[in-house]
Each structure stands twice: as structure tokens, then as C-alpha cells.
Design an enzyme around this catalytic site. Structure first.
Site, mmCIF file in Angstrom:
data_model
loop_
_atom_site.group_PDB
_atom_site.id
_atom_site.type_symbol
_atom_site.label_atom_id
_atom_site.label_comp_id
_atom_site.label_asym_id
_atom_site.label_seq_id
_atom_site.Cartn_x
_atom_site.Cartn_y
_atom_site.Cartn_z
ATOM 1 N N HIS A 26 0.827 -1.250 0.147
ATOM 2 C CA HIS A 26 -0.155 0.034 -0.030
ATOM 3 C C HIS A 26 0.732 1.270 -0.050
ATOM 4 C CE1 HIS A 26 -3.052 2.604 1.676
ATOM 5 N NE2 HIS A 26 -3.986 2.148 0.899
ATOM 6 N N CYS A 27 1.861 1.139 0.690
ATOM 7 C CA CYS A 27 2.762 2.354 0.713
ATOM 8 C C CYS A 27 3.441 2.770 -0.510
ATOM 9 C CB CYS A 27 3.953 2.101 1.818
ATOM 10 S SG CYS A 27 3.706 1.291 3.313
ATOM 11 N N VAL A 28 3.512 1.975 -1.673
ATOM 12 C CA VAL A 28 4.186 2.253 -2.712
ATOM 13 C C VAL A 28 3.123 2.896 -3.823
ATOM 14 C CG1 VAL A 28 6.324 1.136 -2.386
ATOM 15 C CG2 VAL A 28 4.441 -0.022 -3.962
#
Length: 351
Positions: free
Chosen positions: A336-338
Site C-alpha cells: 500500500h505504501c508504494v
């Protein structure tokens, strides 16, 4: 400009135009393990582009050709791919990408200030990406509004119905908005997103996390009445006390109808450490919802399939696709972070 009262922050499961990625630079933070990380990015790109448009930030013309080749080899849909050259510091599009609200006039992109998670890392180039993309028409005709508030996309989660979930450790960290009180930050969030209430979590810090407890590694809405959350059942695990404290907090929360949330725990993978012995923040809560599917991080762990099944049960009708994210957590982030989703209407070319 849209009136504040008209604004709504969509939930991630609502229809999307596409997803933004910022591809790892050969000379960037991923240089020592670029090959494995690019394979993860290529797999993510393949799954997204088969379902919706994919915008990718690259560093120069040679990088663009290289990335295009990787995505093609991985089986991505090249007709849905847009690559744009822009300077970047790192790869965490969730935190430097635009956050979209809907208004009576259509979608509006919010460009918050990104300062490298409270000044921990260089961020000036990442902070300029949204304006760069907007200037060159990558977001179609969707307007963009800059806000003088430090905020990362991974620090908030929306149910699409006026409730925002976040953590005090992150939003009240002195490196972000030191002159603002919690009440003032909440007021700014209400104005920016048109939300009705903010649910603050005190607990949930994961060992190895350098974001000051981003909520997208801890607890996520899976519907207006459901929260998926990272749990821990091993009392010997260093994350146990924090995650158990968060679980207690979640049990005390109520949805907009004053009913307790349906809480769905996600298992913890076994502890994973890097070569220096540092614990890495592996979390199954860091999944990405896209059109028709949920991409779920995996860590070569027996709990991978249990986590995938739990997430699948919350999103009937969507395919759940496991993505090996072991390389990503070596820089303290995951799937999700990228990524940063762009809701329906942003690109003007929704399919």
C-alpha cells in the site's frame, strides 16, 4: 474552487481511474537490491494495469524505456500505461501522491506538504511531484489544490461516509505540524476532506516502522461497519503490547450508527529482520484495493494464506492477489505504501 461543505473523501474500494507509482531509481535508496524490488513493482504494475490505468513516475528517458520493458515482460497492459519523467527522492507514492476528494464539480486533488516523515529523509523532489504531473496534464483536467499542512496518505484511512481513522503518534509528531494542536489538526482535516469525525488511535507502533505509526500498516476500513486490523497473539513478540492495546481501542469504537465495528483480525507474520538484525515492519494490513481486486502483501510465511482469506472475506466479489513484498519491507514499507489510487473521474479516461 469547491466549497468545503461539498467535499467527500472516498473509500478506497470505490471505483478508480487508476493508480500512481513512483518507480525506484537505479541510484536511489533501492540501489543495493534493485532487481528484487523492481520485480515486485513490475508484478504490482501488471495487476493494476490489467484492471485500470497506471501512472508511473520515472527519472529519465533511459529509465522510462527500462521500466516500460519490465512491465511489458511482466504481462502488464501497455495500453493502460502512462510513464512520466519527474525528479524523485524515493518510491513511496502513498505519502507524496495526491489525495482525492469528490465535490459537486467533480474530483479535486489535494496536494499536502510532504517532508520526509517528519524530516527524517530528503523529500523536496517528492513534494513537487504532484504539481509536476498536474502541470503536464497527467491528471487530465482535474484541478489540484496545495495545502500548507504536512500529511501523508498512509497516515489516514476513510470509510467514504465521513469517518477518518488515524493515529496520534503520526499526526501529532513534532516533526510534522508542531504549531498545531490536535483540535486544530482535526479542524484542518474536516475542512480539507469534508469529514464528520476523526477516530484517533493511541496504540499500534510496529517495531521497525519509521513512519510514526501510519494507520495503513495497522487498521483499515473494509466497509462503513468493518475494520481489518493487524493483530498479534504471541505474548513474546515485541509488537504484542502495542497491537493488543490497539485492539482494545478498536473494540471501544462505534460506527456512524453507534454500533460497535465488526473487527476482523489479521495474523502477524513471523518476525523478519534485515542483515543488521533490525526488525522489519511486515504487515498484512498494507493491502491495496483496486477495481475488481485486492492486492495483498505476502512475506513467504505460513500466515500469508490465512491473511489473504481474511481479507477476501471482507471484499466478496473481488479477486485477492498475493504480492511478494519481502523486498519492500527492507526499506520499512510494503504494498500500500508504494501506491496511490486515483478515484473515478480523475484521469477523464475511465474505462
Amino acid at each position: 474552487m469547491a466549497l468545503l461543505a461539498d467535499r467527500r473523501l472516498p473509500a478506497e474500494w470505490e471505483p478508480q481511474s487508476g493508480v500512481l507509482l513512483t518507480w525506484p531509481r537505479p541510484d536511489g535508496a533501492w540501489a543495493s537490491m534493485l532487481g528484487p524490488v523492481e520485480r515486485v513493482f513490475a508484478r504490482i504494475a501488471r495487476e493494476i494495469s490489467r484492471r485500470e490505468r497506471l501512472l508511473v513516475v520515472v527519472s529519465d528517458a533511459a529509465h522510462r524505456a527500462h521500466v516500460r520493458g519490465l512491465i511489458a515482460t511482466a504481462g502488464g497492459d501497455m495500453e493502460r500505461l502512462d510513464l512520466h519523467i519527474a525528479a524523485s527522492d524515493d518510491t513511496w507514492a502513498r505519502d507524496h501522491g495526491p489525495i482525492t476528494v469528490t465535490t459537486a464539480d467533480g474530483p479535486l486533488l489535494l496536494d499536502f506538504t510532504f517532508n520526509g516523515w517528519g524530516g527524517k529523509y530528503p523529500a523536496s523532489r517528492d513534494n513537487a511531484i504532484n504539481r509536476e504531473l498536474a502541470t503536464h496534464g497527467l491528471f487530465g483536467n482535474t484541478p489540484i489544490e496545495s495545502l500548507d499542512l504536512v500529511l501523508e496518505g498512509g497516515s489516514i484511512d476513510s470509510d467514504g461516509a465521513g469517518t477518518l481513522l488515524t493515529t496520534r503518534r503520526c499526526l501529532l509528531h513534532p516533526g510534522r505540524n508542531p504549531r498545531l494542536t490536535a483540535a486544530e489538526i482535526e479542524a484542518r482535516l474536516r475542512d480539507a476532506f469534508g469529514i464528520k469525525r476523526v477516530l484517533w488511535l493511541e496504540y499500534g507502533a510496529l517495531a521497525g516502522d519509521d513512519t510514526d505509526s501510519h494507520v495503513d500498516t495497522l487498521a483499515r476500513f473494509a466497509g462503513p461497519d468493518t475494520i481489518l486490523y493487524q493483530a498479534c497473539s504471541d505474548e513474546e513478540d515485541e509488537n504484542y503490547t502495542e497491537l493488543k492495546g490497539m485492539e482494545t481501542e478498536l473494540r471501544a469504537l462505534h460506527d456512524v450508527n453507534e454500533a460497535p465495528y465488526r473487527l476482523v483480525p489479521l495474523p502477524s507474520p513471523r518476525p523478519i529482520h534485515d542483515a543488521q538484525g533490525r526488525r522489519l515492519p511486515a504487515s498484512y494490513a498494507n493491502f491495496l484495493i483496486i477495481n475488481g481486486a485486492v492486492l495483498v502483501p505476502s512475506y513467504d510465511d505460513p500466515m500469508d494464506e490465512i491473511a489473504r482469506e481474511s481479507i477476501a472475506g471482507c471484499f466478496p466479489g473481488r479477486e485477492t492477489v498475493g504480492i511478494d513484498c519481502l523486498p519492500l519491507i527492507h526499506q520499512f514499507g510494503s504494498l500500500h505504501c508504494v501506491t496511490m489510487q486515483l478515484p473515478e473521474g480523475v484521469l477523464g479516461t475511465d474505462e
